[in-house]
Design a protein around this motif. Structure first.
Motif, PDB file in Angstrom:
ATOM      1  N   GLU A 190       3.281   2.353  -9.950  1.00  0.00           N
ATOM      2  CA  GLU A 190       1.926   2.765  -9.579  1.00  0.00           C
ATOM      3  C   GLU A 190       1.475   2.115  -8.271  1.00  0.00           C
ATOM      4  O   GLU A 190       0.668   2.678  -7.539  1.00  0.00           O
ATOM      5  CB  GLU A 190       0.937   2.390 -10.694  1.00  0.00           C
ATOM      6  CG  GLU A 190       1.109   3.170 -11.985  1.00  0.00           C
ATOM      7  CD  GLU A 190       0.500   4.562 -11.914  1.00  0.00           C
ATOM      8  OE1 GLU A 190      -0.365   4.795 -11.044  1.00  0.00           O
ATOM      9  OE2 GLU A 190       0.884   5.417 -12.738  1.00  0.00           O
ATOM     10  N   PHE A 191       2.004   0.952  -7.958  1.00  0.00           N
ATOM     11  CA  PHE A 191       1.582   0.243  -6.745  1.00  0.00           C
ATOM     12  C   PHE A 191       2.185   0.870  -5.496  1.00  0.00           C
ATOM     13  O   PHE A 191       1.495   0.999  -4.476  1.00  0.00           O
ATOM     14  CB  PHE A 191       1.958  -1.239  -6.812  1.00  0.00           C
ATOM     15  CG  PHE A 191       1.414  -2.039  -5.661  1.00  0.00           C
ATOM     16  CD1 PHE A 191       0.118  -2.531  -5.689  1.00  0.00           C
ATOM     17  CD2 PHE A 191       2.173  -2.282  -4.522  1.00  0.00           C
ATOM     18  CE1 PHE A 191      -0.405  -3.258  -4.626  1.00  0.00           C
ATOM     19  CE2 PHE A 191       1.664  -3.006  -3.453  1.00  0.00           C
ATOM     20  CZ  PHE A 191       0.372  -3.487  -3.508  1.00  0.00           C
ATOM     21  N   PHE A 192       3.456   1.248  -5.552  1.00  0.00           N
ATOM     22  CA  PHE A 192       4.147   1.729  -4.355  1.00  0.00           C
ATOM     23  C   PHE A 192       4.195   3.252  -4.223  1.00  0.00           C
ATOM     24  O   PHE A 192       4.137   3.778  -3.113  1.00  0.00           O
ATOM     25  CB  PHE A 192       5.586   1.193  -4.318  1.00  0.00           C
ATOM     26  CG  PHE A 192       5.676  -0.273  -3.993  1.00  0.00           C
ATOM     27  CD1 PHE A 192       5.474  -0.728  -2.703  1.00  0.00           C
ATOM     28  CD2 PHE A 192       5.935  -1.200  -4.990  1.00  0.00           C
ATOM     29  CE1 PHE A 192       5.547  -2.078  -2.399  1.00  0.00           C
ATOM     30  CE2 PHE A 192       6.008  -2.553  -4.701  1.00  0.00           C
ATOM     31  CZ  PHE A 192       5.819  -2.998  -3.405  1.00  0.00           C
ATOM     32  N   PHE A 193       4.313   3.955  -5.345  1.00  0.00           N
ATOM     33  CA  PHE A 193       4.550   5.397  -5.291  1.00  0.00           C
ATOM     34  C   PHE A 193       3.320   6.201  -5.719  1.00  0.00           C
ATOM     35  O   PHE A 193       2.514   5.747  -6.526  1.00  0.00           O
ATOM     36  CB  PHE A 193       5.724   5.775  -6.197  1.00  0.00           C
ATOM     37  CG  PHE A 193       7.035   5.225  -5.739  1.00  0.00           C
ATOM     38  CD1 PHE A 193       7.803   5.904  -4.799  1.00  0.00           C
ATOM     39  CD2 PHE A 193       7.513   4.014  -6.229  1.00  0.00           C
ATOM     40  CE1 PHE A 193       9.015   5.390  -4.365  1.00  0.00           C
ATOM     41  CE2 PHE A 193       8.723   3.489  -5.806  1.00  0.00           C
ATOM     42  CZ  PHE A 193       9.475   4.178  -4.862  1.00  0.00           C
ATOM     43  N   THR A 194       3.219   7.414  -5.175  1.00  0.00           N
ATOM     44  CA  THR A 194       2.194   8.343  -5.621  1.00  0.00           C
ATOM     45  C   THR A 194       2.627   8.890  -6.980  1.00  0.00           C
ATOM     46  O   THR A 194       3.733   9.418  -7.122  1.00  0.00           O
ATOM     47  CB  THR A 194       2.022   9.498  -4.620  1.00  0.00           C
ATOM     48  OG1 THR A 194       1.641   8.968  -3.362  1.00  0.00           O
ATOM     49  CG2 THR A 194       0.961  10.475  -5.095  1.00  0.00           C
ATOM     50  N   THR A 195       1.758   8.765  -7.959  1.00  0.00           N
ATOM     51  CA  THR A 195       2.068   9.168  -9.333  1.00  0.00           C
ATOM     52  C   THR A 195       1.094  10.256  -9.781  1.00  0.00           C
ATOM     53  O   THR A 195       0.094  10.521  -9.094  1.00  0.00           O
ATOM     54  CB  THR A 195       1.950   7.966 -10.284  1.00  0.00           C
ATOM     55  OG1 THR A 195       0.569   7.547 -10.317  1.00  0.00           O
ATOM     56  CG2 THR A 195       2.832   6.807  -9.843  1.00  0.00           C
ATOM     57  N   PRO A 196       1.343  10.878 -10.931  1.00  0.00           N
ATOM     58  CA  PRO A 196       0.376  11.861 -11.440  1.00  0.00           C
ATOM     59  C   PRO A 196      -1.032  11.287 -11.576  1.00  0.00           C
ATOM     60  O   PRO A 196      -2.015  11.987 -11.316  1.00  0.00           O
ATOM     61  CB  PRO A 196       0.969  12.243 -12.804  1.00  0.00           C
ATOM     62  CG  PRO A 196       2.443  12.087 -12.605  1.00  0.00           C
ATOM     63  CD  PRO A 196       2.577  10.868 -11.743  1.00  0.00           C
ATOM     64  N   THR A 227      -8.075   4.337   1.617  1.00  0.00           N
ATOM     65  CA  THR A 227      -8.408   5.602   0.947  1.00  0.00           C
ATOM     66  C   THR A 227      -7.899   5.634  -0.497  1.00  0.00           C
ATOM     67  O   THR A 227      -7.823   6.703  -1.103  1.00  0.00           O
ATOM     68  CB  THR A 227      -7.819   6.804   1.722  1.00  0.00           C
ATOM     69  OG1 THR A 227      -6.415   6.576   1.960  1.00  0.00           O
ATOM     70  CG2 THR A 227      -8.540   7.005   3.042  1.00  0.00           C
ATOM     71  N   PHE A 228      -7.574   4.475  -1.037  1.00  0.00           N
ATOM     72  CA  PHE A 228      -7.046   4.429  -2.405  1.00  0.00           C
ATOM     73  C   PHE A 228      -8.171   4.376  -3.427  1.00  0.00           C
ATOM     74  O   PHE A 228      -9.179   3.685  -3.242  1.00  0.00           O
ATOM     75  CB  PHE A 228      -6.139   3.214  -2.605  1.00  0.00           C
ATOM     76  CG  PHE A 228      -5.637   3.086  -4.023  1.00  0.00           C
ATOM     77  CD1 PHE A 228      -4.710   3.988  -4.523  1.00  0.00           C
ATOM     78  CD2 PHE A 228      -6.116   2.083  -4.859  1.00  0.00           C
ATOM     79  CE1 PHE A 228      -4.260   3.894  -5.831  1.00  0.00           C
ATOM     80  CE2 PHE A 228      -5.671   1.978  -6.161  1.00  0.00           C
ATOM     81  CZ  PHE A 228      -4.733   2.880  -6.653  1.00  0.00           C
ATOM     82  N   GLN A 229      -7.992   5.133  -4.515  1.00  0.00           N
ATOM     83  CA  GLN A 229      -8.936   5.127  -5.632  1.00  0.00           C
ATOM     84  C   GLN A 229      -8.136   5.245  -6.931  1.00  0.00           C
ATOM     85  O   GLN A 229      -7.446   6.240  -7.151  1.00  0.00           O
ATOM     86  CB  GLN A 229      -9.926   6.290  -5.520  1.00  0.00           C
ATOM     87  CG  GLN A 229     -10.783   6.533  -6.747  1.00  0.00           C
ATOM     88  CD  GLN A 229     -11.699   5.379  -7.080  1.00  0.00           C
ATOM     89  OE1 GLN A 229     -12.382   4.845  -6.195  1.00  0.00           O
ATOM     90  NE2 GLN A 229     -11.735   4.970  -8.342  1.00  0.00           N
ATOM     91  N   PRO A 230      -8.218   4.245  -7.815  1.00  0.00           N
ATOM     92  CA  PRO A 230      -7.507   4.343  -9.092  1.00  0.00           C
ATOM     93  C   PRO A 230      -8.161   5.371 -10.012  1.00  0.00           C
ATOM     94  O   PRO A 230      -9.348   5.688  -9.862  1.00  0.00           O
ATOM     95  CB  PRO A 230      -7.626   2.930  -9.670  1.00  0.00           C
ATOM     96  CG  PRO A 230      -8.860   2.364  -9.051  1.00  0.00           C
ATOM     97  CD  PRO A 230      -8.922   2.954  -7.668  1.00  0.00           C
ATOM     98  N   GLU A 231      -7.389   5.895 -10.935  1.00  0.00           N
ATOM     99  CA  GLU A 231      -7.916   6.847 -11.904  1.00  0.00           C
ATOM    100  C   GLU A 231      -8.739   6.100 -12.947  1.00  0.00           C
ATOM    101  O   GLU A 231      -8.248   5.174 -13.599  1.00  0.00           O
ATOM    102  CB  GLU A 231      -6.761   7.595 -12.586  1.00  0.00           C
ATOM    103  CG  GLU A 231      -7.219   8.675 -13.548  1.00  0.00           C
ATOM    104  CD  GLU A 231      -6.056   9.393 -14.193  1.00  0.00           C
ATOM    105  OE1 GLU A 231      -6.182  10.602 -14.464  1.00  0.00           O
ATOM    106  OE2 GLU A 231      -5.014   8.751 -14.433  1.00  0.00           O
ATOM    107  N   GLU A 232      -9.977   6.493 -13.097  1.00  0.00           N
ATOM    108  CA  GLU A 232     -10.879   5.855 -14.057  1.00  0.00           C
ATOM    109  C   GLU A 232     -11.452   6.909 -15.000  1.00  0.00           C
ATOM    110  O   GLU A 232     -10.958   7.100 -16.095  1.00  0.00           O
ATOM    111  CB  GLU A 232     -11.977   5.088 -13.302  1.00  0.00           C
ATOM    112  CG  GLU A 232     -11.406   3.922 -12.481  1.00  0.00           C
ATOM    113  CD  GLU A 232     -12.394   3.301 -11.520  1.00  0.00           C
ATOM    114  OE1 GLU A 232     -12.068   2.244 -10.950  1.00  0.00           O
ATOM    115  OE2 GLU A 232     -13.484   3.885 -11.321  1.00  0.00           O
ATOM    116  N   GLU A 233     -12.475   7.641 -14.568  1.00  0.00           N
ATOM    117  CA  GLU A 233     -13.040   8.699 -15.399  1.00  0.00           C
ATOM    118  C   GLU A 233     -12.166   9.941 -15.337  1.00  0.00           C
ATOM    119  O   GLU A 233     -11.334  10.092 -14.440  1.00  0.00           O
ATOM    120  CB  GLU A 233     -14.458   9.026 -14.929  1.00  0.00           C
ATOM    121  CG  GLU A 233     -14.503   9.558 -13.508  1.00  0.00           C
ATOM    122  CD  GLU A 233     -15.916   9.566 -12.927  1.00  0.00           C
ATOM    123  OE1 GLU A 233     -16.292  10.598 -12.348  1.00  0.00           O
ATOM    124  OE2 GLU A 233     -16.612   8.552 -13.035  1.00  0.00           O
TER     125      GLU A 233
END
Length: 306
Positions: A190-196, A227-233
């Motif tokens: 999750e840190f290095f690669f773009t994931t679903p 421009t990073f935003q973790p998935e939350e809602e």
């Protein structure tokens, strides 16, 4: 030793592997499997009209790519031949080229969200309110002009064969991240690669998710450039102004048509420039504010052009 100049005929004669074509049967099989599983679980991740539109858009896009193959090859070759140096055609050249391409894919993708002209080439990929593997097929028919963003790769000296193979792999990577079924992966990935998880955020129209997670294969560019935003809602998919159509032509050209209309209604060249090249989200906010003032009787609506 002087660098060998390459021609389009020379590169095409190499019979490059069409990786995406070979992968297509697997991709279609996975779409069918995901559709069946989601129907069995009553998750409604698919809509048959939406999926049919995505498939038509994808197939036409493949045809367009084949038709203009010589042109895209020619552009890359022109700039590759322009510089006197070349990077040896070795295994490590593929690694370096893939990373370099991904860097420029980040910026091409970001510009396609932050500049309305380029957004018109990309909006097709976002105008579905579903999120599944078939969405990866929705690539606008005008998106091929983004080849200009990859000129720096050719100028670096990577062999055109290396470029086109790496570019195909980068495009193919996008398929698997368009799904609700793969949740968050181990932290190093999750840190290095773009994931679903990252890409669900990117496809959402939730206010906190807008214009985030542009990374193609690597998410590290988003972390580096803010421009990073973790998935939350839970993501609410689609674009802020729904198209309400399943017509592939409308899905591919509605933003271009809106740009033309806005230019026609512009009162000056400056305004025409603004409606063409402004950030889409900012422009939408201005239009919404204008409409509210009109509805409140504060402003008079503009007379339509004859």
């Amino acid at each position: 030793m002087e660098k060998e100049k390459l021609s389009v005929e020379h590169v095409l004669a190499m019979d490059l592997p069409e990786i995406i074509v070979y992968a297509a049967p697997v991709m279609f099989a996975l779409v069918a499997l995901e559709w069946i599983v989601s129907a069995y679980q009553k998750r409604e991740l698919y809509d048959k009209r939406d999926t049919l539109a995505a498939t038509v858009i994808g197939l036409v896009n493949v045809g367009i790519s084949a038709a203009i193959k010589v042109i895209t090859f020619g552009i890359i070759l022109f700039f590759y031949n322009l510089v006197p140096w070349t990077i040896p055609h070795t295994w490590w050249a593929y690694v370096l080229c893939f990373i370099w391409i991904d860097f420029w894919r980040y910026w091409a993708h970001r510009i396609a969200h932050e500049n309305r002209f380029w957004w018109a080439t990309h909006v097709t990929h976002h105008n579905s309110e579903k999120y599944n593997w078939s969405v990866s097929f929705r690539l606008g028919w005008t998106q091929h002009i983004k080849i200009i963003f990859f000129i720096p790769v050719a100028l670096t000296g990577f062999h055109p064969v290396v470029f086109f193979i790496c570019h195909q792999i980068a495009v193919l990577y996008q398929f698997w991240i368009h799904t609700e079924y793969i949740r968050k992966l181990p932290k190093p990935i999750e840190f290095f690669f773009t994931t679903p998880s990252h890409h669900r955020v990117h496809h959402a129209r939730n206010e906190k998710y807008l214009d985030k997670n542009y990374g193609s294969t690597f998410i590290i560019w988003d972390r580096m450039f803010g421009t990073f935003q973790p998935e939350e809602e839970q993501a609410d998919y689609g674009i802020t102004t729904p198209v309400n159509s399943y017509n592939p032509v409308i899905l591919c050209f509605h933003e271009w048509m809106d740009i033309v209309k806005d230019i026609k209604h512009s009162k000056s060249l400056k305004e025409a420039w603004m409606v063409t090249f402004s950030r889409p989200s900012k422009l939408a906010q201005k239009k919404e504010a204008l409409q509210k003032n009109i509805d409140a009787g504060i402003l008079e609506p503009r007379a339509k052009s004859a």
